[in-house]
Design a protein around this motif. Structure first.
Motif, short mmCIF file in Angstrom:
data_model
loop_
_atom_site.label_atom_id
_atom_site.label_comp_id
_atom_site.label_asym_id
_atom_site.label_seq_id
_atom_site.Cartn_x
_atom_site.Cartn_y
_atom_site.Cartn_z
N TYR A 10 4.57 -42.10 29.18
CA TYR A 10 5.06 -42.73 28.10
C TYR A 10 4.43 -42.21 27.04
CZ TYR A 10 6.93 -46.48 31.30
OH TYR A 10 7.57 -46.86 32.37
N CYS A 11 5.04 -41.74 25.81
CA CYS A 11 4.36 -41.47 24.35
C CYS A 11 5.03 -41.98 23.42
CB CYS A 11 4.64 -39.91 24.16
SG CYS A 11 3.87 -39.19 22.77
N GLU A 12 4.36 -43.19 22.79
CA GLU A 12 4.52 -43.89 21.69
C GLU A 12 3.58 -44.86 21.19
OE1 GLU A 12 7.58 -46.19 24.23
OE2 GLU A 12 5.93 -48.02 24.61
N SER A 13 3.79 -45.30 20.05
CA SER A 13 2.60 -46.26 19.43
C SER A 13 2.81 -47.49 20.25
CB SER A 13 3.43 -46.40 18.04
OG SER A 13 2.25 -47.41 17.25
N ASN A 14 1.36 -47.95 20.35
CA ASN A 14 1.04 -49.27 21.08
C ASN A 14 1.57 -49.06 22.41
OD1 ASN A 14 0.10 -50.75 18.91
ND2 ASN A 14 2.20 -50.95 18.18
N CYS A 15 1.18 -47.68 22.91
CA CYS A 15 1.79 -47.44 24.49
C CYS A 15 1.08 -48.24 25.47
CB CYS A 15 1.33 -45.85 24.42
SG CYS A 15 2.14 -45.32 26.06
N VAL A 16 -0.27 -48.48 25.40
CA VAL A 16 -1.10 -49.18 26.51
C VAL A 16 -0.55 -50.64 26.45
CG1 VAL A 16 -3.38 -49.97 27.42
CG2 VAL A 16 -2.90 -47.60 26.26
N ARG A 17 -0.40 -51.19 25.52
CA ARG A 17 -0.12 -52.73 25.52
C ARG A 17 1.35 -52.72 25.86
NH1 ARG A 17 -4.26 -55.64 22.83
NH2 ARG A 17 -5.54 -54.33 21.51
N ASN A 18 2.57 -51.80 25.56
CA ASN A 18 3.71 -51.91 25.94
C ASN A 18 3.99 -51.62 27.26
OD1 ASN A 18 4.33 -52.20 23.00
ND2 ASN A 18 4.87 -50.03 22.87
#
Length: 355
Positions: A10-18
C-alpha cells in the motif's frame, strides 16, 4: 517469462493507520526493528506503536540497527526477539532496518542455527515481516534481499535466503523529514536499481516494464534532488519509483555499480546511494547499446548531461588507488555480478568504471 511479487503493498498518506487490520492478522507480538532516531522523528514509529496498541497487539522495540547492519547486530536482535516472545517482525526505516528485519525474522525462526546459516543454503522459513520504508531508495519493501555487512570479509553481501515482506506500508509523508542529502542519495540508489535492472542479462518484458514506468516517474521529479521545493505528489512519486525499482531488481539482480559500491561504503563510509551513483555514468557509457533508450526515459540529451546531473546531486567521491585496485580485483572474481552484465567485462572495462 517469469514474474513473482507476493508482498501486499500500500502506498498512501496515513498508510499504517489505514491498514491496521492487515497488521492485526500477522501475530500476537511484534518485534519492531529500527534505527536510533529517524523513525522517532518522522512519526513512523509512533504510527506503528499506536496502531498495534489499538489492535491489542503487544510489541518490543529493538532500535539499535546501524547503517549497513552487521551480522552481529542481526544475531543480537534475533536473541532479543526470541526472548521477548515475538512472532512477527516490523522493520521501520531505510534499507538498513528493512533488510535487517528480514534476516532477523529468518534467524528467529531458525533458532538452532548459528550466524553461518545466513550465508548457507537451507529453508527460507521465517516469521512474517512488515516493511515501513521511510526513505526512497532501496525498494527493500518489495524485494527478498537482505544486505548485511560481513566484517571478516570487509564487505557487504545479501544473505542466501529470500525473505519477502508479507506487507509493505509506504507513507510518502515520512520522506518530508529527510535531510536533502539523504533524499538525494537514496533516490539515486533507486535510479541505480532501474539502470542495472534494465541493462541486465536477466531483464524480461515484465522487468523492463517496471523500469520504463519507474524511470519515467523518477525523471518527472528529478529536479527535487537539485533543490526544487517538493509537494506531496513529488514525495509520492519518489516513493513509488523506489518500490518499482525494488520490484525490478527482484527479478534481475543488480550489476557492476552496486558491486563496486560496497568497497567505498565499507572502507570509507560513503553512503550507499552516493557510492552507487558515482558509478552510474561510467556504466551507461560502457553499455553503448542501451544509452539512447535510458537517456530518453530519463529525459537527458546525452551522457554528458547525465553525468553532470549525477555529479551535481551527489558531489564527488574520492577513492584511493589501492581501494580501486581492490575493487577491480574483487569484482573480476564476482561471477554473480559479472553474469548479470550484458556486455563483456575485462580489466580495462572495470578500471573504466572509475573514470
Amino acid at each position: 517469462m517469469y514474474f513473482y511479487m507476493p508482498t501486499k503493498i500500500y502506498c498512501e498518506s496515513n498508510c499504517v493507520r489505514n491498514h491496521a487490520k492487515d497488521l492485526s492478522t500477522l501475530g500476537k507480538k511484534a518485534l519492531i526493528v529500527t534505527g536510533r532516531r529517524s523513525s522517532k522523528e518522522n512519526g513512523s514509529l509512533a504510527d506503528i506503536q499506536d496502531t498495534l496498541s489499538k489492535e491489542g497487539i503487544s510489541y518490543e522495540i529493538f532500535d539499535r540497527i546501524e547503517e549497513n547492519p552487521s551480522i552481529e547486530t542481526v544475531m543480537e536482535a534475533r536473541d532479543f526477539g526470541n526472548e521477548s516472545g515475538a512472532d512477527f517482525v516490523i522493520g521501520i526505516g531505510g534499507g538498513s532496518p528493512l533488510d535487517a528485519a528480514k534476516a532477523i525474522s529468518l534467524m528467529m525462526k531458525q533458532i538452532d542455527k548459528t550466524e553461518d546459516y545466513l550465508y548457507e543454503k537451507g529453508s527460507d522459513d521465517a516469521y512474517p515481516v512488515v516493511s515501513v520504508p521511510t526513505t526512497c531508495g532501496t525498494g527493500s519493501e518489495a524485494t527478498p534481499y537482505a544486505i548485511l555487512t560481513i566484517h571478516r570479509k570487509r564487505t557487504k553481501s545479501s544473505i542466501s535466503h529470500r525473505i519477502f515482506p508479507v506487507l509493505a506500508l509506504c507513507d510518502p509523508n515520512y520522506l518530508k523529514n529527510l535531510p536533502p542529502s539523504v533524499l538525494a542519495s537514496t533516490s539515486i540508489d533507486a535510479l541505480g536499481h532501474f539502470m542495472e535492472s534494465y541493462i541486465n542479462n536477466n531483464a524480461t518484458f515484465y522487468s523492463k516494464m517496471l523500469c520504463k514506468e519507474g524511470m519515467h516517474l523518477w525523471s518527472s521529479v528529478k529536479d527535487v534532488l537539485l533543490g526544487k521545493p517538493a509537494c506531496d505528489a513529488d514525495y509520492e512519486s519518489l516513493l513509488n519509483a523506489s518500490t518499482l525499482a525494488g520490484m525490478a531488481i527482484t527479478h534481475t539482480g543488480t550489476s557492476l555499480p552496486h558491486g563496486l559500491s560496497y568497497y567505498p561504503t565499507y572502507e570509507t563510509g560513503v553512503p550507499h546511494g552516493k557510492a552507487v551513483g558515482s558509478f552510474l555514468p561510467a556504466y551507461l557509457r560502457a553499455a553503448k547499446n542501451y544509452q539512447s533508450e535510458i537517456l530518453s526515459l530519463l529525459n537527458f540529451p546525452d551522457t554528458d548531461a547525465f553525468t553532470s546531473y549525477v555529479n551535481q546531486v551527489l558531489g564527488s567521491v574520492m577513492i584511493s588507488d589501492d581501494l580501486k585496485k581492490a575493487a577491480v580485483n574483487g569484482m573480476l572474481s564476482n561471477q554473480g555480478k559479472l553474469a548479470n552484465c550484458p556486455f563483456p567485462v575485462d580489466e580495462d572495462v572495470m578500471w573504466g568504471m572509475f573514470e
